[in-house]
Design a protein around this motif. Structure first.
Motif, PDB file in Angstrom:
ATOM      1  N   ARG A 102       0.803  -1.221   0.000  1.00 20.23           N
ATOM      2  CA  ARG A 102       0.000   0.000   0.000  1.00 20.23           C
ATOM      3  C   ARG A 102       0.840   1.277   0.000  1.00 20.23           C
ATOM      4  O   ARG A 102       0.282   2.373  -0.062  1.00 20.23           O
ATOM      5  N   GLU A 104      -6.997  -4.765  -4.288  1.00 21.22           N
ATOM      6  CA  GLU A 104      -6.490  -3.449  -3.949  1.00 21.22           C
ATOM      7  C   GLU A 104      -6.456  -2.508  -5.153  1.00 21.22           C
ATOM      8  O   GLU A 104      -6.373  -1.292  -4.992  1.00 21.22           O
ATOM      9  N   TYR A 105      -6.508  -3.054  -6.358  1.00 17.00           N
ATOM     10  CA  TYR A 105      -6.522  -2.202  -7.544  1.00 17.00           C
ATOM     11  C   TYR A 105      -7.780  -1.331  -7.583  1.00 17.00           C
ATOM     12  O   TYR A 105      -7.763  -0.226  -8.125  1.00 17.00           O
ATOM     13  N   ALA A 106      -8.882  -1.844  -7.040  1.00 19.68           N
ATOM     14  CA  ALA A 106     -10.130  -1.078  -7.026  1.00 19.68           C
ATOM     15  C   ALA A 106     -10.219  -0.137  -5.834  1.00 19.68           C
ATOM     16  O   ALA A 106     -11.166   0.646  -5.740  1.00 19.68           O
ATOM     17  N   GLY A 107      -9.277  -0.206  -4.930  1.00 23.00           N
ATOM     18  CA  GLY A 107      -9.292   0.645  -3.743  1.00 23.00           C
ATOM     19  C   GLY A 107      -8.987  -0.174  -2.506  1.00 23.00           C
ATOM     20  O   GLY A 107      -9.098  -1.402  -2.504  1.00 23.00           O
ATOM     21  N   SER A 108      -8.580   0.516  -1.464  1.00 24.35           N
ATOM     22  CA  SER A 108      -8.210  -0.166  -0.230  1.00 24.35           C
ATOM     23  C   SER A 108      -9.433  -0.736   0.471  1.00 24.35           C
ATOM     24  O   SER A 108     -10.504  -0.121   0.501  1.00 24.35           O
ATOM     25  N   HIS A 109      -9.258  -1.937   1.006  1.00 23.69           N
ATOM     26  CA  HIS A 109     -10.293  -2.600   1.790  1.00 23.69           C
ATOM     27  C   HIS A 109      -9.741  -2.858   3.192  1.00 23.69           C
ATOM     28  O   HIS A 109      -8.527  -3.004   3.359  1.00 23.69           O
ATOM     29  N   PRO A 146       1.845   2.357  -5.849  1.00 26.39           N
ATOM     30  CA  PRO A 146       1.258   1.474  -6.877  1.00 26.39           C
ATOM     31  C   PRO A 146       2.259   0.468  -7.440  1.00 26.39           C
ATOM     32  O   PRO A 146       1.902  -0.677  -7.716  1.00 26.39           O
TER      33      PRO A 146
END
Length: 203
Positions: A103, A144-149, A106
């Motif tokens: 994180r 994680e490519y779509a956003g942090s979870h 990229p």
């Protein structure tokens, strides 16, 4: 002409229908693949339903886990169940270890995904559980490519999906058996013995 075009349409329709008819023929009553198809359908469906009922956010992971277990017999399926479960659980620990670094940038995320993808391809055919160790963090990092979870949510979902998918999938392997397999093996061995005797006599 119209007749030629109709002929082309009929030929295309026949070609398009063949794969479906071939698939139906392979799972027709009496087919050796019917128990395998039934076992996979029951195990995957139950795994998905149980995960949905429990409230796990990604039940498709359980479905994939159940589908990956089925081998030629119950003993091999049990071995695959242990390998898949162990590999996924260790893979979750690997994911938890690399996530903070992934994180940071990229390029770090891309680098870890490439590393785990290469490792999975190199290991999965040689050692299934080691391959699963690489596949699990890769699958989680791709999200994680779509956003942090939330890391805890991802880890918890993956662990629950793995355990439920493995347990329900193996239960289906035990319950949906292939009782005709023994008879087919015995007939195949008898045919092979007759062929060997005939070859010896011919020589």
């Amino acid at each position: 002409t119209g007749a030629e075009l109709f002929g082309l349409d009929a030929e295309r329709a026949a070609l398009a229908g063949r794969p479906f008819r071939a698939l139906l023929g392979r799972v027709a009553p009496g087919s050796p693949l019917l128990p395998v198809a039934a076992r996979t359908l029951v195990g995957c469906a139950l795994a998905g339903y149980v995960c949905s009922a429990v409230g796990v956010g990604r039940p498709y992971w359980a479905i994939v886990t159940a589908a990956s277990l089925y081998q030629a017999n119950v003993t091999l399926s049990w071995n695959r169940t242990l390998q898949r479960t162990l590999g996924n659980l260790i893979g979750v620990l690997v994911f938890a270890a690399v996530l903070p670094v992934a994180r940071t940038a990229p390029l770090a995320l891309i680098g870890f995904c490439l590393l785990f993808a290469f490792s999975a391809e190199a290991l999965i055919t040689r050692n299934y559980w080691l391959g699963s160790v690489a596949v699990t963090p890769m699958a989680l990092l791709v999200l994680e490519y779509a956003g942090s979870h939330p890391a805890g949510e991802l880890i918890g979902d993956r662990v629950l999906d793995t355990v439920i998918g493995a347990a329900v999938g193996f239960l289906a392997a035990v319950l949906v058996t292939n009782r005709r397999a023994t008879g087919r093996v015995e007939r195949a061995l008898a045919d092979a013995e007759r062929a060997r005797a005939h070859a010896v006599q011919a020589l």
